[in-house]
Design a protein around this motif. Structure first.
Motif, PDB file in Angstrom:
ATOM      1  N   THR A 190       1.004  -1.221   0.003  1.00 22.88           N
ATOM      2  CA  THR A 190       0.045   0.036   0.028  1.00 22.88           C
ATOM      3  C   THR A 190       0.990   1.322   0.196  1.00 22.88           C
ATOM      4  O   THR A 190       0.255   2.521  -0.312  1.00 22.88           O
ATOM      5  CB  THR A 190      -0.864   0.032   1.246  1.00 22.88           C
ATOM      6  OG1 THR A 190      -0.206  -0.351   2.415  1.00 22.88           O
ATOM      7  CG2 THR A 190      -1.984  -1.080   1.177  1.00 22.88           C
ATOM      8  N   ALA A 191       2.191   1.257   0.400  1.00 21.32           N
ATOM      9  CA  ALA A 191       3.102   2.145   0.428  1.00 21.32           C
ATOM     10  C   ALA A 191       4.658   1.693   0.243  1.00 21.32           C
ATOM     11  O   ALA A 191       4.777   0.376   0.721  1.00 21.32           O
ATOM     12  CB  ALA A 191       2.854   3.103   1.709  1.00 21.32           C
ATOM     13  N   CYS A 192       5.392   2.578  -0.079  1.00 22.14           N
ATOM     14  CA  CYS A 192       6.743   2.004  -0.260  1.00 22.14           C
ATOM     15  C   CYS A 192       7.653   3.321   0.412  1.00 22.14           C
ATOM     16  O   CYS A 192       7.239   4.524  -0.039  1.00 22.14           O
ATOM     17  CB  CYS A 192       7.267   1.714  -1.706  1.00 22.14           C
ATOM     18  SG  CYS A 192       6.504   0.244  -2.054  1.00 22.14           S
ATOM     19  N   ASN A 193       8.730   3.102   0.986  1.00 21.48           N
ATOM     20  CA  ASN A 193       9.635   4.114   1.252  1.00 21.48           C
ATOM     21  C   ASN A 193      10.925   4.321   0.370  1.00 21.48           C
ATOM     22  O   ASN A 193      11.641   3.085   0.229  1.00 21.48           O
ATOM     23  CB  ASN A 193      10.138   3.972   2.745  1.00 21.48           C
ATOM     24  CG  ASN A 193      10.520   5.256   3.555  1.00 21.48           C
ATOM     25  OD1 ASN A 193      10.563   6.316   2.922  1.00 21.48           O
ATOM     26  ND2 ASN A 193      10.621   5.117   4.995  1.00 21.48           N
ATOM     27  N   CYS A 194      11.322   5.218  -0.011  1.00 18.19           N
ATOM     28  CA  CYS A 194      12.376   5.703  -1.136  1.00 18.19           C
ATOM     29  C   CYS A 194      13.230   6.420   0.093  1.00 18.19           C
ATOM     30  O   CYS A 194      13.172   7.432   0.357  1.00 18.19           O
ATOM     31  CB  CYS A 194      11.991   6.188  -2.057  1.00 18.19           C
ATOM     32  SG  CYS A 194      10.724   5.706  -3.013  1.00 18.19           S
ATOM     33  N   LEU A 195      14.336   5.528   0.596  1.00 22.26           N
ATOM     34  CA  LEU A 195      15.273   6.149   1.345  1.00 22.26           C
ATOM     35  C   LEU A 195      16.684   6.260   0.789  1.00 22.26           C
ATOM     36  O   LEU A 195      17.390   5.461   0.391  1.00 22.26           O
ATOM     37  CB  LEU A 195      15.459   4.963   2.650  1.00 22.26           C
ATOM     38  CG  LEU A 195      14.490   4.678   3.669  1.00 22.26           C
ATOM     39  CD1 LEU A 195      14.709   3.533   4.477  1.00 22.26           C
ATOM     40  CD2 LEU A 195      14.079   5.951   4.290  1.00 22.26           C
ATOM     41  N   ILE A 196      16.986   7.832   0.829  1.00 22.64           N
ATOM     42  CA  ILE A 196      17.946   7.937   0.100  1.00 22.64           C
ATOM     43  C   ILE A 196      19.160   8.577   1.134  1.00 22.64           C
ATOM     44  O   ILE A 196      18.802   9.640   1.699  1.00 22.64           O
ATOM     45  CB  ILE A 196      17.745   9.255  -0.898  1.00 22.64           C
ATOM     46  CG1 ILE A 196      16.500   9.163  -1.906  1.00 22.64           C
ATOM     47  CG2 ILE A 196      18.976   9.664  -1.666  1.00 22.64           C
ATOM     48  CD1 ILE A 196      16.276  10.285  -2.400  1.00 22.64           C
TER      49      ILE A 196
END
Length: 222
Positions: free
Chosen positions: A127-133
């Protein structure tokens, strides 16, 4: 459960962001030395950082991949930078705290009687995704990201009193500055304590299926 995008953010962009945020984060940790982390959120509307940060939201590699993983029509939930102060060397390799991210359903169902005998479940798009830079190399000093592979496909539970302990299935993710980790919101993960000499940063672009409630405000005139 996760994908790594190497050199997602150019080095000059990483340097520009660090130069813009370092003074504020350093001052926060001086004023409140008890803090273990702090963040600047709602970056789309931020007075000084919006112009530096908003281009990251339109990166086609990230958006196209998000729609491949979640289905068409995704939206932004939150856009923020989190910083972690330097901790004593005695805390090196300590687990910061196992958790799943927002909008996961595992936390709701993991203790339900109907799932107590289930080891695996069918894969469902997140349902959601985290894009961690990450804005520095992630290694033993700065504290690598820890993931439990496959935990988005089962009901793995980590008891409250074990959430700061290493997990037998954990995988340590070492990264270079500018790399991005794209995570399924059901995967169990944790940071590690930062024992490097400088503040550790990551940028979080949290994307979700269209129509869900979002944390950031979008009433900025920008």
């Amino acid at each position: 459960g996760y994908t790594i995008f190497k050199q997602f953010m150019p080095a000059e962009c990483v340097d520009a962001i660090r130069q813009a945020i370092d003074p504020e984060f350093r001052q926060r940790f001086i004023d409140q030395p008890e803090l273990t982390r702090t963040k600047i959120d709602n970056l789309v509307s931020h007075d000084t950082l919006a112009s530096v940060m908003t281009d990251q939201l339109l990166n086609p590699s990230m958006l196209d991949f998000a729609e491949l993983v979640m289905g068409p029509f995704v939206q932004l939930d939150s856009f923020e930078i989190t910083g972690y102060p330097s901790s004593p060397l005695v805390e090196r390799n300590q687990v910061a705290g196992w958790h799943r991210d927002a909008f996961n359903v595992s936390d709701m169902w993991q203790n339900h009687p109907g799932t107590k005998d289930l080891n695996h479940r069918p894969y469902t798009p997140p349902t959601a995704c985290n894009c961690l830079i990450y804005l520095q190399d992630m290694n033993e000093d700065s504290g690598p990201l820890r993931l439990v592979p496959g935990s988005h496909l089962d009901y793995t539970i980590i008891a409250e009193d074990k959430r700061r302990h290493p997990h037998p299935r954990e995988q340590m993710i070492t990264l270079k500055s500018g790399d991005m980790v794209f995570t399924h919101n059901e995967i169990l993960h944790s940071g590690s304590v930062n024992t490097a000499s400088s503040i550790r940063y990551f940028v979080s672009i949290y994307v979700q299926r269209f129509g869900l409630p979002h944390r950031d405000r979008f009433d900025s005139p920008r």
